[in-house]
Design a protein around this motif. Structure first.
Motif, PDB file in Angstrom:
ATOM      1  N   GLY A   2       6.456   7.088   1.890  1.00 30.98           N
ATOM      2  CA  GLY A   2       7.669   6.829   2.849  1.00 30.98           C
ATOM      3  C   GLY A   2       7.248   5.739   3.787  1.00 30.98           C
ATOM      4  N   LYS A   3       6.079   5.615   4.135  1.00 27.41           N
ATOM      5  CA  LYS A   3       5.615   4.363   5.014  1.00 27.41           C
ATOM      6  C   LYS A   3       5.030   3.178   3.925  1.00 27.41           C
ATOM      7  N   ALA A   4       4.853   3.579   2.864  1.00 23.25           N
ATOM      8  CA  ALA A   4       4.320   2.381   1.873  1.00 23.25           C
ATOM      9  C   ALA A   4       5.112   1.584   1.519  1.00 23.25           C
ATOM     10  N   GLY A  51      -9.752   1.860  10.690  1.00 23.20           N
ATOM     11  CA  GLY A  51     -10.579   2.943  11.369  1.00 23.20           C
ATOM     12  C   GLY A  51      -9.949   4.453  11.004  1.00 23.20           C
ATOM     13  N   GLY A  52      -8.906   4.451  10.383  1.00 26.75           N
ATOM     14  CA  GLY A  52      -7.931   5.793   9.870  1.00 26.75           C
ATOM     15  C   GLY A  52      -6.887   6.018  10.973  1.00 26.75           C
ATOM     16  N   ARG A  53      -6.583   5.193  11.997  1.00 27.74           N
ATOM     17  CA  ARG A  53      -5.648   5.187  12.586  1.00 27.74           C
ATOM     18  C   ARG A  53      -4.017   5.344  12.031  1.00 27.74           C
ATOM     19  N   ALA A  54      -3.310   6.086  12.371  1.00 26.41           N
ATOM     20  CA  ALA A  54      -1.896   6.026  11.658  1.00 26.41           C
ATOM     21  C   ALA A  54      -1.024   4.711  12.115  1.00 26.41           C
ATOM     22  N   SER A  55      -1.227   4.418  13.315  1.00 25.03           N
ATOM     23  CA  SER A  55      -0.558   3.301  13.662  1.00 25.03           C
ATOM     24  C   SER A  55      -0.938   1.971  12.948  1.00 25.03           C
ATOM     25  N   THR A  56      -2.287   1.840  12.764  1.00 22.60           N
ATOM     26  CA  THR A  56      -2.633   0.533  12.249  1.00 22.60           C
ATOM     27  C   THR A  56      -2.460   0.700  10.651  1.00 22.60           C
ATOM     28  N   ARG A  57      -2.116   1.938  10.173  1.00 22.64           N
ATOM     29  CA  ARG A  57      -1.774   2.142   8.627  1.00 22.64           C
ATOM     30  C   ARG A  57      -0.489   1.490   8.490  1.00 22.64           C
ATOM     31  N   ARG A  58       0.408   1.680   9.409  1.00 19.91           N
ATOM     32  CA  ARG A  58       1.627   1.025   9.213  1.00 19.91           C
ATOM     33  C   ARG A  58       1.711  -0.349   9.412  1.00 19.91           C
ATOM     34  N   ARG A  59       0.633  -0.877  10.226  1.00 18.99           N
ATOM     35  CA  ARG A  59       0.366  -2.367  10.318  1.00 18.99           C
ATOM     36  C   ARG A  59      -0.165  -2.927   8.969  1.00 18.99           C
ATOM     37  N   LEU A  60      -0.952  -2.259   8.287  1.00 19.45           N
ATOM     38  CA  LEU A  60      -1.514  -2.472   6.891  1.00 19.45           C
ATOM     39  C   LEU A  60      -0.488  -2.548   6.031  1.00 19.45           C
ATOM     40  N   ALA A  61       0.596  -1.653   6.188  1.00 21.03           N
ATOM     41  CA  ALA A  61       1.644  -1.547   5.146  1.00 21.03           C
ATOM     42  C   ALA A  61       2.471  -2.926   5.341  1.00 21.03           C
ATOM     43  N   ARG A  62       2.712  -3.444   6.494  1.00 19.99           N
ATOM     44  CA  ARG A  62       3.386  -4.432   6.676  1.00 19.99           C
ATOM     45  C   ARG A  62       2.490  -5.880   6.162  1.00 19.99           C
ATOM     46  N   LEU A  63       1.401  -5.851   6.217  1.00 27.13           N
ATOM     47  CA  LEU A  63       0.238  -6.579   5.844  1.00 27.13           C
ATOM     48  C   LEU A  63       0.488  -6.807   4.519  1.00 27.13           C
ATOM     49  N   LEU A  64       0.447  -5.778   3.692  1.00 27.93           N
ATOM     50  CA  LEU A  64       0.556  -5.788   2.167  1.00 27.93           C
ATOM     51  C   LEU A  64       1.919  -6.395   1.686  1.00 27.93           C
ATOM     52  N   VAL A  65       2.907  -6.489   2.354  1.00 27.12           N
ATOM     53  CA  VAL A  65       4.461  -6.882   1.977  1.00 27.12           C
ATOM     54  C   VAL A  65       4.129  -8.433   2.196  1.00 27.12           C
ATOM     55  N   LYS A  66       3.416  -8.885   3.242  1.00 26.64           N
ATOM     56  CA  LYS A  66       3.308 -10.356   3.288  1.00 26.64           C
ATOM     57  C   LYS A  66       2.133 -10.909   2.376  1.00 26.64           C
ATOM     58  N   MET A  81      -7.104   1.194  -5.969  1.00 27.05           N
ATOM     59  CA  MET A  81      -7.167   2.069  -5.059  1.00 27.05           C
ATOM     60  C   MET A  81      -8.272   1.887  -4.243  1.00 27.05           C
ATOM     61  N   MET A  82      -9.582   1.280  -4.990  1.00 26.36           N
ATOM     62  CA  MET A  82     -10.822   0.830  -4.244  1.00 26.36           C
ATOM     63  C   MET A  82     -10.389  -0.271  -3.305  1.00 26.36           C
ATOM     64  N   SER A  83      -9.379  -1.234  -3.897  1.00 24.34           N
ATOM     65  CA  SER A  83      -8.875  -2.319  -2.748  1.00 24.34           C
ATOM     66  C   SER A  83      -8.327  -1.775  -1.733  1.00 24.34           C
ATOM     67  N   LEU A  84      -7.421  -1.049  -1.937  1.00 21.50           N
ATOM     68  CA  LEU A  84      -6.679  -0.384  -0.781  1.00 21.50           C
ATOM     69  C   LEU A  84      -7.501   0.436   0.001  1.00 21.50           C
ATOM     70  N   ASP A  85      -8.402   1.067  -0.473  1.00 26.82           N
ATOM     71  CA  ASP A  85      -9.450   1.843   0.308  1.00 26.82           C
ATOM     72  C   ASP A  85     -10.137   1.050   1.167  1.00 26.82           C
ATOM     73  N   LYS A  86     -10.571  -0.089   0.826  1.00 30.10           N
ATOM     74  CA  LYS A  86     -11.448  -1.235   1.573  1.00 30.10           C
ATOM     75  C   LYS A  86     -10.498  -1.638   2.774  1.00 30.10           C
ATOM     76  N   ALA A  87      -9.387  -2.328   2.388  1.00 27.42           N
ATOM     77  CA  ALA A  87      -8.433  -2.443   3.278  1.00 27.42           C
ATOM     78  C   ALA A  87      -8.099  -1.730   4.339  1.00 27.42           C
ATOM     79  N   VAL A  88      -8.115  -0.526   3.897  1.00 26.97           N
ATOM     80  CA  VAL A  88      -7.544   0.676   4.956  1.00 26.97           C
ATOM     81  C   VAL A  88      -8.927   0.894   6.016  1.00 26.97           C
ATOM     82  N   GLU A  89      -9.978   0.796   5.382  1.00 30.64           N
ATOM     83  CA  GLU A  89     -11.367   0.886   6.384  1.00 30.64           C
ATOM     84  C   GLU A  89     -11.557  -0.059   7.084  1.00 30.64           C
ATOM     85  N   LEU A  90     -11.406  -1.641   6.616  1.00 30.38           N
ATOM     86  CA  LEU A  90     -11.582  -2.665   7.380  1.00 30.38           C
ATOM     87  C   LEU A  90     -10.667  -2.681   8.561  1.00 30.38           C
ATOM     88  N   LEU A  91      -9.183  -2.474   8.377  1.00 29.55           N
ATOM     89  CA  LEU A  91      -8.253  -2.559   9.191  1.00 29.55           C
ATOM     90  C   LEU A  91      -8.008  -1.532  10.183  1.00 29.55           C
TER      91      LEU A  91
END
Length: 144
Positions: free
Chosen positions: A76-78, A112-127, A100-110
């Motif tokens: 729902g957030k992806a 640190g496991g915080r949910a709010s930053t995961r939403r930011r990552l989802a927006r970044l992936l669209v761009k 999956m490996m690339s997404l895991d690395k992006a999640v790790e880099l951006l």
């Protein structure tokens, strides 16, 4: 303009190309012009591979990409896999394990496991959906 962007499309008979565009547009949830523009953005190898995929193959690849996104960014957030594939067609050809490996690395880099930053990552992936097909080392240099 489409042929200037991807001259290899000139090698595809017009009726065949039109058939591919009509087939891809509903799968990618876009217009015929959007599907044609996506094909024009492909490099030669990606174009050949995409044109050789059957409709059910494209649909399965979209499902695979969506499963990877949902598993890491919360369902729902992806972002929609079709939207990302339209912008970066190579996603339809990348093996799910590599995505999956690339997404895991992006999640790790951006995040640190915080949910709010995961939403930011989802927006970044669209761009920048190409983040999902970058090797982890290149991704690290792009995201720092």
């Amino acid at each position: 303009a489409m042929f200037a962007a991807q001259p290899d499309l000139l090698d595809v008979p017009a009726a065949v190309l039109a058939g591919h565009v009509r087939r891809l547009a509903p799968l990618l949830k876009t217009s015929l012009a959007g599907a044609a523009a996506m094909l024009a953005r492909c490099d030669t190898l990606t174009l050949e591979a995409l044109l050789s995929l059957a409709s059910n193959g494209v649909q399965q690849r979209l499902i695979d990409v969506q499963v990877v996104l949902d598993s890491r960014l919360s369902r729902g957030k992806a972002p929609d896999a079709a939207v990302l594939a339209l912008r970066h067609p190579l996603l339809l050809l990348a093996p799910p394990t590599e995505l999956m490996m690339s997404l895991d690395k992006a999640v790790e880099l951006l995040t640190g496991g915080r949910a709010s930053t995961r939403r930011r990552l989802a927006r970044l992936l669209v761009k920048c959906p190409q983040l999902l097909t970058m090797p982890p080392r290149q991704q690290a240099s792009q995201l720092r």
